[in-house]
Structures are given as structure tokens and as C-alpha cells.
Design a protein around this motif. Structure first.
Motif, PDB file in Angstrom:
ATOM      1  N   CYS A   1     117.043 -43.750 137.120  1.00 52.40           N
ATOM      2  CA  CYS A   1     116.339 -44.277 135.944  1.00 52.40           C
ATOM      3  C   CYS A   1     114.828 -44.236 136.111  1.00 52.40           C
ATOM      4  O   CYS A   1     114.109 -44.789 135.278  1.00 52.40           O
ATOM      5  CB  CYS A   1     116.801 -45.711 135.673  1.00 52.40           C
ATOM      6  N   ILE A   2     114.338 -43.585 137.137  1.00 51.80           N
ATOM      7  CA  ILE A   2     112.908 -43.540 137.386  1.00 51.80           C
ATOM      8  C   ILE A   2     112.221 -42.654 136.346  1.00 51.80           C
ATOM      9  O   ILE A   2     112.793 -41.672 135.882  1.00 51.80           O
ATOM     10  CB  ILE A   2     112.620 -43.058 138.829  1.00 51.80           C
ATOM     11  N   THR A   3     111.010 -42.990 135.970  1.00 50.27           N
ATOM     12  CA  THR A   3     110.279 -42.215 134.979  1.00 50.27           C
ATOM     13  C   THR A   3     109.365 -41.197 135.666  1.00 50.27           C
ATOM     14  O   THR A   3     109.079 -41.307 136.862  1.00 50.27           O
ATOM     15  CB  THR A   3     109.421 -43.122 134.073  1.00 50.27           C
ATOM     16  N   VAL A   4     108.899 -40.234 134.896  1.00 50.09           N
ATOM     17  CA  VAL A   4     108.003 -39.225 135.415  1.00 50.09           C
ATOM     18  C   VAL A   4     106.708 -39.863 135.899  1.00 50.09           C
ATOM     19  O   VAL A   4     106.176 -39.500 136.955  1.00 50.09           O
ATOM     20  CB  VAL A   4     107.697 -38.152 134.334  1.00 50.09           C
ATOM     21  N   ASN A   5     106.214 -40.858 135.181  1.00 49.27           N
ATOM     22  CA  ASN A   5     104.980 -41.527 135.594  1.00 49.27           C
ATOM     23  C   ASN A   5     105.153 -42.245 136.918  1.00 49.27           C
ATOM     24  O   ASN A   5     104.230 -42.280 137.737  1.00 49.27           O
ATOM     25  CB  ASN A   5     104.527 -42.529 134.525  1.00 49.27           C
ATOM     26  N   GLU A   6     106.307 -42.829 137.163  1.00 54.51           N
ATOM     27  CA  GLU A   6     106.548 -43.520 138.437  1.00 54.51           C
ATOM     28  C   GLU A   6     106.640 -42.515 139.576  1.00 54.51           C
ATOM     29  O   GLU A   6     106.176 -42.788 140.684  1.00 54.51           O
ATOM     30  CB  GLU A   6     107.824 -44.347 138.360  1.00 54.51           C
ATOM     31  N   ILE A   7     107.228 -41.361 139.335  1.00 51.40           N
ATOM     32  CA  ILE A   7     107.303 -40.321 140.375  1.00 51.40           C
ATOM     33  C   ILE A   7     105.913 -39.802 140.707  1.00 51.40           C
ATOM     34  O   ILE A   7     105.567 -39.602 141.853  1.00 51.40           O
ATOM     35  CB  ILE A   7     108.218 -39.159 139.923  1.00 51.40           C
TER      36      ILE A   7
END
Length: 66
Positions: free
Chosen positions: A59-65
Motif C-alpha cells: 500500500c506504499i505510495t510513489v511519494n513514500e518510495i
């Protein structure tokens, strides 16, 4: 379109000519580098790290990655 744009609208023949001319001048479908554009480097280690993060948390977002 002629009804809405009157004489400002290109004729079908002009559209075909313009398309042919522009398609002949395109050498590549990829974007060419632009002045001031940041350089991007992807290594196999970077790809593996992102894949590992995604496997841990789907469920991780692109911004968090990022």
C-alpha cells in the motif's frame, strides 16, 4: 468543425499535409533531453531496493518510495 470555427479551421487536406510533414521530421518517440532537466540514473540496485520496499508494504505510495 467548420461550423464552429469558420475560416480559422484547417481543411482536411491541410491536416493531412501537416501530419505527413510532422511525421517525417520525428526521428524518435522518446523525449530528448532539455536544458536544465535533471539527469536520471537507474541502477539494478535501485530497482531491487524499490521492489523490496514494495514487497514489504503493497500500500506504499510513489511519494513514500521517493
Amino acid at each position: 468543425m467548420k461550423f464552429q470555427y469558420n475560416d480559422a479551421c484547417l481543411s482536411l487536406q491541410q491536416v493531412y499535409k501537416w501530419t505527413r510533414k510532422s511525421m517525417n521530421s520525428i526521428s524518435s518517440v522518446t523525449d530528448s533531453p532539455q536544458p536544465g532537466q535533471a539527469h536520471q540514473v537507474m541502477t539494478l540496485e535501485d530497482i531491487a531496493a524499490v521492489e523490496a520496499i514494495m514487497k514489504e508494504n503493497r500500500c506504499i505510495t510513489v511519494n513514500e518510495i521517493e
